[in-house]
Write an enzyme that holds these catalytic residues in place. Sequence first.
Site, PDB file in Angstrom:
ATOM      1  N   ARG A   2      -7.295  -5.327  14.395  1.00  0.00           N
ATOM      2  CA  ARG A   2      -6.504  -4.293  15.151  1.00  0.00           C
ATOM      3  C   ARG A   2      -7.409  -3.072  15.277  1.00  0.00           C
ATOM      4  O   ARG A   2      -7.932  -2.747  14.407  1.00  0.00           O
ATOM      5  CB  ARG A   2      -5.405  -3.513  14.093  1.00  0.00           C
ATOM      6  N   ARG A   5       1.666   7.932  15.323  1.00  0.00           N
ATOM      7  CA  ARG A   5       1.470   9.225  14.478  1.00  0.00           C
ATOM      8  C   ARG A   5       0.403  10.204  15.261  1.00  0.00           C
ATOM      9  O   ARG A   5      -0.134   9.895  15.913  1.00  0.00           O
ATOM     10  CB  ARG A   5       0.943   9.101  12.897  1.00  0.00           C
ATOM     11  N   ARG A  38       0.882  -1.186   0.001  1.00  0.00           N
ATOM     12  CA  ARG A  38       0.071   0.026  -0.010  1.00  0.00           C
ATOM     13  C   ARG A  38       0.864   1.169  -0.002  1.00  0.00           C
ATOM     14  O   ARG A  38       0.324   2.359  -0.177  1.00  0.00           O
ATOM     15  CB  ARG A  38      -0.924   0.258   1.245  1.00  0.00           C
ATOM     16  N   GLU A  59      -2.055   8.669  17.973  1.00  0.00           N
ATOM     17  CA  GLU A  59      -2.765   7.349  17.522  1.00  0.00           C
ATOM     18  C   GLU A  59      -1.800   6.087  18.228  1.00  0.00           C
ATOM     19  O   GLU A  59      -0.795   6.214  17.955  1.00  0.00           O
ATOM     20  CB  GLU A  59      -2.819   7.008  16.002  1.00  0.00           C
ATOM     21  N   ARG A  75       9.115   5.760  -4.345  1.00  0.00           N
ATOM     22  CA  ARG A  75       9.609   6.583  -5.744  1.00  0.00           C
ATOM     23  C   ARG A  75      10.962   6.814  -5.934  1.00  0.00           C
ATOM     24  O   ARG A  75      11.485   7.390  -4.923  1.00  0.00           O
ATOM     25  CB  ARG A  75       8.422   7.743  -5.932  1.00  0.00           C
ATOM     26  N   ASP A 135     -10.513   0.701   0.969  1.00  0.00           N
ATOM     27  CA  ASP A 135     -10.498   2.336   1.068  1.00  0.00           C
ATOM     28  C   ASP A 135     -12.030   2.844   0.742  1.00  0.00           C
ATOM     29  O   ASP A 135     -12.619   2.114  -0.020  1.00  0.00           O
ATOM     30  CB  ASP A 135      -9.481   2.868   0.042  1.00  0.00           C
ATOM     31  N   TYR A 162      -9.468  -4.679   3.977  1.00  0.00           N
ATOM     32  CA  TYR A 162      -9.214  -3.581   4.335  1.00  0.00           C
ATOM     33  C   TYR A 162      -9.668  -2.898   3.026  1.00  0.00           C
ATOM     34  O   TYR A 162      -9.188  -3.344   1.906  1.00  0.00           O
ATOM     35  CB  TYR A 162      -7.567  -3.053   4.551  1.00  0.00           C
TER      36      TYR A 162
HETATM   37  P1  FAD Z   1     -17.904   1.295   8.164  1.00  0.00           P
HETATM   38  O1  FAD Z   1     -17.584   2.382   7.915  1.00  0.00           O
HETATM   39  O2  FAD Z   1     -17.471   0.484   9.206  1.00  0.00           O
HETATM   40  O3  FAD Z   1     -19.675   1.222   8.386  1.00  0.00           O
HETATM   41  C1  FAD Z   1     -20.344   0.020   8.905  1.00  0.00           C
HETATM   42  C2  FAD Z   1     -21.437   0.385   9.879  1.00  0.00           C
HETATM   43  O4  FAD Z   1     -22.102  -0.635  10.451  1.00  0.00           O
HETATM   44  C3  FAD Z   1     -20.605   0.858  11.125  1.00  0.00           C
HETATM   45  O5  FAD Z   1     -21.273   2.368  11.386  1.00  0.00           O
HETATM   46  C4  FAD Z   1     -21.328   0.111  12.146  1.00  0.00           C
HETATM   47  O6  FAD Z   1     -21.652   0.741  13.520  1.00  0.00           O
HETATM   48  C5  FAD Z   1     -22.687  -0.517  11.549  1.00  0.00           C
HETATM   49  N1  FAD Z   1     -23.009  -1.807  12.349  1.00  0.00           N
HETATM   50  C6  FAD Z   1     -22.141  -2.928  12.451  1.00  0.00           C
HETATM   51  N2  FAD Z   1     -22.843  -4.080  12.950  1.00  0.00           N
HETATM   52  C7  FAD Z   1     -24.363  -3.506  13.198  1.00  0.00           C
HETATM   53  C8  FAD Z   1     -25.202  -3.929  14.045  1.00  0.00           C
HETATM   54  N3  FAD Z   1     -25.250  -5.268  14.484  1.00  0.00           N
HETATM   55  N4  FAD Z   1     -26.497  -3.121  13.862  1.00  0.00           N
HETATM   56  C9  FAD Z   1     -26.492  -2.110  13.273  1.00  0.00           C
HETATM   57  N5  FAD Z   1     -25.475  -1.432  12.774  1.00  0.00           N
HETATM   58  C10 FAD Z   1     -24.257  -1.996  12.872  1.00  0.00           C
HETATM   59  N6  FAD Z   1     -10.242   4.958   3.375  1.00  0.00           N
HETATM   60  C11 FAD Z   1      -9.765   5.942   2.382  1.00  0.00           C
HETATM   61  O7  FAD Z   1     -10.023   5.900   1.386  1.00  0.00           O
HETATM   62  N7  FAD Z   1      -8.951   6.873   2.876  1.00  0.00           N
HETATM   63  C12 FAD Z   1      -8.423   7.081   4.052  1.00  0.00           C
HETATM   64  O8  FAD Z   1      -7.463   8.018   4.250  1.00  0.00           O
HETATM   65  C13 FAD Z   1      -8.840   6.076   5.076  1.00  0.00           C
HETATM   66  N8  FAD Z   1      -8.332   6.199   6.133  1.00  0.00           N
HETATM   67  C14 FAD Z   1      -8.998   5.268   6.984  1.00  0.00           C
HETATM   68  C15 FAD Z   1      -8.190   5.414   8.491  1.00  0.00           C
HETATM   69  C16 FAD Z   1      -8.741   4.395   9.387  1.00  0.00           C
HETATM   70  C17 FAD Z   1      -8.064   4.496  10.759  1.00  0.00           C
HETATM   71  C18 FAD Z   1      -9.591   3.421   9.000  1.00  0.00           C
HETATM   72  C19 FAD Z   1      -9.922   2.241  10.276  1.00  0.00           C
HETATM   73  C20 FAD Z   1     -10.165   3.227   7.829  1.00  0.00           C
HETATM   74  C21 FAD Z   1      -9.633   4.222   6.996  1.00  0.00           C
HETATM   75  N9  FAD Z   1     -10.149   4.112   5.613  1.00  0.00           N
HETATM   76  C22 FAD Z   1      -9.698   4.999   4.796  1.00  0.00           C
HETATM   77  C23 FAD Z   1     -11.336   3.156   5.113  1.00  0.00           C
HETATM   78  C24 FAD Z   1     -12.663   3.613   5.597  1.00  0.00           C
HETATM   79  O9  FAD Z   1     -12.964   3.836   6.766  1.00  0.00           O
HETATM   80  C25 FAD Z   1     -13.600   2.550   4.837  1.00  0.00           C
HETATM   81  O10 FAD Z   1     -13.418   2.108   3.483  1.00  0.00           O
HETATM   82  C26 FAD Z   1     -15.048   2.665   4.992  1.00  0.00           C
HETATM   83  O11 FAD Z   1     -15.298   2.986   6.352  1.00  0.00           O
HETATM   84  C27 FAD Z   1     -15.883   1.317   4.933  1.00  0.00           C
HETATM   85  O12 FAD Z   1     -17.155   1.583   4.877  1.00  0.00           O
HETATM   86  P2  FAD Z   1     -18.113   0.402   5.426  1.00  0.00           P
HETATM   87  O13 FAD Z   1     -19.650   0.869   5.003  1.00  0.00           O
HETATM   88  O14 FAD Z   1     -17.761  -0.716   4.833  1.00  0.00           O
HETATM   89  O15 FAD Z   1     -17.985   0.334   6.882  1.00  0.00           O
HETATM   90  N1  UDP Z   2       4.316   2.046   7.372  1.00  0.00           N
HETATM   91  C1  UDP Z   2       5.403   2.048   7.685  1.00  0.00           C
HETATM   92  N2  UDP Z   2       5.815   3.236   8.316  1.00  0.00           N
HETATM   93  C2  UDP Z   2       5.202   4.548   7.777  1.00  0.00           C
HETATM   94  C3  UDP Z   2       3.778   4.389   7.166  1.00  0.00           C
HETATM   95  C4  UDP Z   2       3.623   3.066   7.117  1.00  0.00           C
HETATM   96  O1  UDP Z   2       6.302   1.093   7.913  1.00  0.00           O
HETATM   97  O2  UDP Z   2       5.499   5.457   8.206  1.00  0.00           O
HETATM   98  C5  UDP Z   2       3.821   0.727   6.848  1.00  0.00           C
HETATM   99  C6  UDP Z   2       3.016  -0.174   8.006  1.00  0.00           C
HETATM  100  O3  UDP Z   2       3.205  -1.553   7.928  1.00  0.00           O
HETATM  101  C7  UDP Z   2       1.475   0.172   7.616  1.00  0.00           C
HETATM  102  C8  UDP Z   2       1.709   0.011   5.887  1.00  0.00           C
HETATM  103  O4  UDP Z   2       2.934   0.663   5.688  1.00  0.00           O
HETATM  104  O5  UDP Z   2       0.513  -0.946   7.985  1.00  0.00           O
HETATM  105  C9  UDP Z   2       0.671   0.719   5.353  1.00  0.00           C
HETATM  106  O6  UDP Z   2       0.548   2.019   5.198  1.00  0.00           O
HETATM  107  P1  UDP Z   2      -0.721   2.788   5.358  1.00  0.00           P
HETATM  108  O7  UDP Z   2      -0.331   4.333   5.197  1.00  0.00           O
HETATM  109  O8  UDP Z   2      -1.645   2.225   4.435  1.00  0.00           O
HETATM  110  O9  UDP Z   2      -1.295   2.444   6.800  1.00  0.00           O
HETATM  111  P2  UDP Z   2      -2.601   2.569   7.597  1.00  0.00           P
HETATM  112  O10 UDP Z   2      -2.589   3.608   8.549  1.00  0.00           O
HETATM  113  O11 UDP Z   2      -3.531   2.491   6.454  1.00  0.00           O
HETATM  114  O12 UDP Z   2      -2.175   1.092   8.095  1.00  0.00           O
END
Ligand code: FAD
Ligand code: UDP
Length: 411
Positions: A264, A295, A186, A318, A190, A368, A366
């Site tokens: 996690r 971070r 991921r 975090e 570059r 996005d 996972y």
């Molecule tokens: P979710 O957003 O998790 O929605 C599922 C919903 O179902 C939740 O609100 C939950 O409460 C509900 N639910 C579950 N079980 C029940 C139940 N039994 N009854 C009622 N409700 C329920 N993507 C990016 O493109 N760019 C980013 O920079 C990015 N950063 C991220 C950073 C973090 C820390 C994380 C964890 C994810 C990140 N993502 C990012 C990914 C993004 O969050 C997901 O793609 C997106 O949230 C997925 O949507 P979803 O609908 O599948 O799940």
């Molecule tokens: N990673 C790393 N150093 C950094 C950022 C990311 O080693 O400074 C690694 C780490 O294993 C991470 C993976 O690259 O789980 C993917 O990075 P991404 O930015 O997608 O992290 P996320 O926060 O989504 O896990």
Amino acid sequence: MLISGGPLDMLRHADMVIVGAGFYGATIAERAANEAGLKVVIIERRSHIGGNCFSEIDPATGIEVHRYGPHIFHTSNMAVWSYINRFTTFTGYVHRPFTVHRGEAFALPINLGTICQFYRRHLTPDEARALIAGQTAELGGREPTNLEEKAISLVGRPLYEAFIRGYTRKQWQTDPRELPASIISRLPVRYTFDNRYFADTFEGMPVDGYTAIFDRMLRHENIYVVLDADWFDLKSSIPAAIPTIYTGPIDRYFDYSEGRLGWRTTEFDRTVVPTGDFQGTAMMNYADEDVAYTRIVEYQHFHPGRDRPKDRSVIVYEYPRSAGQGDEPFYPIGAPSDRSLFRKYKERADKEPNIHFGGRLATYRYLDMHQTIGSALKDWDRMKTTIVQRGRTPATHLQTETVGRFDTLSP
Ligand code: FAD
Ligand code: UDP
């Protein structure tokens, strides 16, 4: 719980029930209501829409914060980009994070600038490639089988040990030799001075924030959102014939009968600091293992065009750790034992009548945001004919129900 009397009635007469108001559930709901005129009830266990993309205003600073971690929208998928632009415009934000190693800040992802700074000399792209190629020789030309080997094959051991090993151990609390190589894929590498984190065609931040997108997607007279309600508590009151989209954890659906999938989670420590600019950028990673957090995110930098206080800022530390019962599952671990467990659940899920499993929790992937929306749009196209043909409720009936419209239930 908001549900009682009227809403229960709505549930009984719905054309479709959706569990979860994240991007997967919201996309299906929006399409089902707008394209097929279906009456949709969304059941969301949290007190807000948006799933993990939910954003809110920090009361002490007025700065928009993403409650479940920083989200940057990026995609090269034209269909997804056109779709999401119906509900928001985007700023020109381009993500360029940094990482701190031994007290020095380096640009991420690892690019020619990072390599030159690390080796304290000016290198051309060819010189840098030759340097790294010499270091990757330790793999003896064999295919990398784990995260460590993959990282060494990409950047060589010294850069791996500086920027990846410690961060990854903090993030996953697992030896990088036991993690799948795919995790590190991921992160781009570059041999130019381009320090953009993402290489997608489109990137930006939603001008009015993430929650406003969901508000616009779900504000429809055929969409009824029930917040603070767990679908498992309501399931017995919903007729089994109503098609259901389930976006919750797949192992929970089967009452963990085969075991629990590994996830996690992250603890977010939000704090207001007495300076208008704490770190000069949105995301500062900390590569070294002796710093407990991975971070620090300073949210005001995601929207440099907005007004903000000059004397304070909100930052979030975090701390990742493994998810126990009751924790928010964020990153699927995907160990071999998880993968075989998931396959068992998936086989059972495929046999469940009248229910479709979608989104990151139900597919144990996972995803996005753009991938989540893209898969929901595709799944909707595949399922719509069957669902519309089922035609339980005539569309005329749907349009007269206004009691539970989304705006009457939103917090
Ligand atoms: P979710 O957003 O998790 O929605 C599922 C919903 O179902 C939740 O609100 C939950 O409460 C509900 N639910 C579950 N079980 C029940 C139940 N039994 N009854 C009622 N409700 C329920 N993507 C990016 O493109 N760019 C980013 O920079 C990015 N950063 C991220 C950073 C973090 C820390 C994380 C964890 C994810 C990140 N993502 C990012 C990914 C993004 O969050 C997901 O793609 C997106 O949230 C997925 O949507 P979803 O609908 O599948 O799940
Ligand atoms: N990673 C790393 N150093 C950094 C950022 C990311 O080693 O400074 C690694 C780490 O294993 C991470 C993976 O690259 O789980 C993917 O990075 P991404 O930015 O997608 O992290 P996320 O926060 O989504 O896990």
